[in-house]
Scaffold this active site. Structure first.
Site, PDB file in Angstrom:
ATOM      1  N   HIS A  25       0.846  -1.205   0.000  1.00 54.21           N
ATOM      2  CA  HIS A  25       0.000   0.000   0.000  1.00 54.21           C
ATOM      3  C   HIS A  25       0.879   1.253   0.000  1.00 54.21           C
ATOM      4  CE1 HIS A  25      -3.692   2.292   1.383  1.00 54.21           C
ATOM      5  NE2 HIS A  25      -2.715   3.147   1.643  1.00 54.21           N
ATOM      6  N   GLU A  26       1.841   1.310   0.912  1.00 54.11           N
ATOM      7  CA  GLU A  26       2.704   2.489   1.030  1.00 54.11           C
ATOM      8  C   GLU A  26       3.673   2.598  -0.140  1.00 54.11           C
ATOM      9  OE1 GLU A  26       1.699   4.655   3.020  1.00 54.11           O
ATOM     10  OE2 GLU A  26       0.389   3.306   4.137  1.00 54.11           O
ATOM     11  N   HIS A  83       2.019   4.226  -3.034  1.00 53.15           N
ATOM     12  CA  HIS A  83       2.015   5.695  -2.919  1.00 53.15           C
ATOM     13  C   HIS A  83       3.356   6.268  -3.382  1.00 53.15           C
ATOM     14  CE1 HIS A  83      -1.851   6.325  -1.076  1.00 53.15           C
ATOM     15  NE2 HIS A  83      -1.581   5.521  -0.072  1.00 53.15           N
TER      16      HIS A  83
END
Length: 170
Positions: A78-79, A82
């Site tokens: 998820h990170e 980003h």
């Protein structure tokens, strides 16, 4: 009862983070350097990406230690997604969880969800002090952050019912 992330678990998370960065490199046929990884996030947020001159991914050690396997499967990709979006779109012309981010999460073989559902019972929580404010129709509880913004003249809050400015009840 608090739980702590061991140095072996931190190394595993760093390895997993590098894996997802390399996976994105394969998908986009491009090299992405691994951003700085820190283990200093607190509260209810599992992970956080910070862009800028020194991109950084931060992990919440309390949440990671309490549910390590689930955390490793969900939070690093998820990170990293980003981070990759920031590399590909440096002018911030996309939304943080927009179509491009969701497409990368699907390319990773994961569901592009925004929020985690980790059990936070064993995770230490920082609670902000609350301050009482009033308007014409009722009392409001503002966090210490919002209270400080009002006190330093940086923000004014209004009641959503009556529209009157909130006043500190000393």
């Amino acid at each position: 009862m608090s739980v702590f992330l061991s140095s072996e678990q931190q190394q595993e998370l760093l390895k997993i983070t590098r894996h997802w960065v390399a996976e994105a490199g394969q998908l986009y046929s491009r090299h992405f350097p691994t951003p700085e990884v820190r283990f200093d996030l607190r509260g209810q947020t599992a992970g956080q990406y910070r862009g800028g001159d020194r991109p950084c991914i931060r992990y919440n050690t309390g949440i990671a230690a309490a549910q390590f396997d689930a955390f490793c499967k969900r939070t690093p990709p998820h990170e990293v997604a980003h981070y990759i979006m920031d590399c590909l779109h440096p002018r911030k012309d996309i939304k943080p969880h927009g179509r491009e981010w969701r497409d990368l999460m699907r390319a990773y073989g994961l569901e592009p969800t925004r929020c985690h559902d980790y059990d936070l019972d064993k995770v230490p929580q920082r609670r902000q002090r609350r301050f009482t404010y009033t308007c014409a129709c009722r009392e409001h509880e503002l966090s210490a952050t919002r209270h400080n913004r009002v006190q330093y003249g940086k923000m004014e809050y209004r009641c959503t019912r009556c529209g009157e400015s909130l006043r500190f009840k000393s």
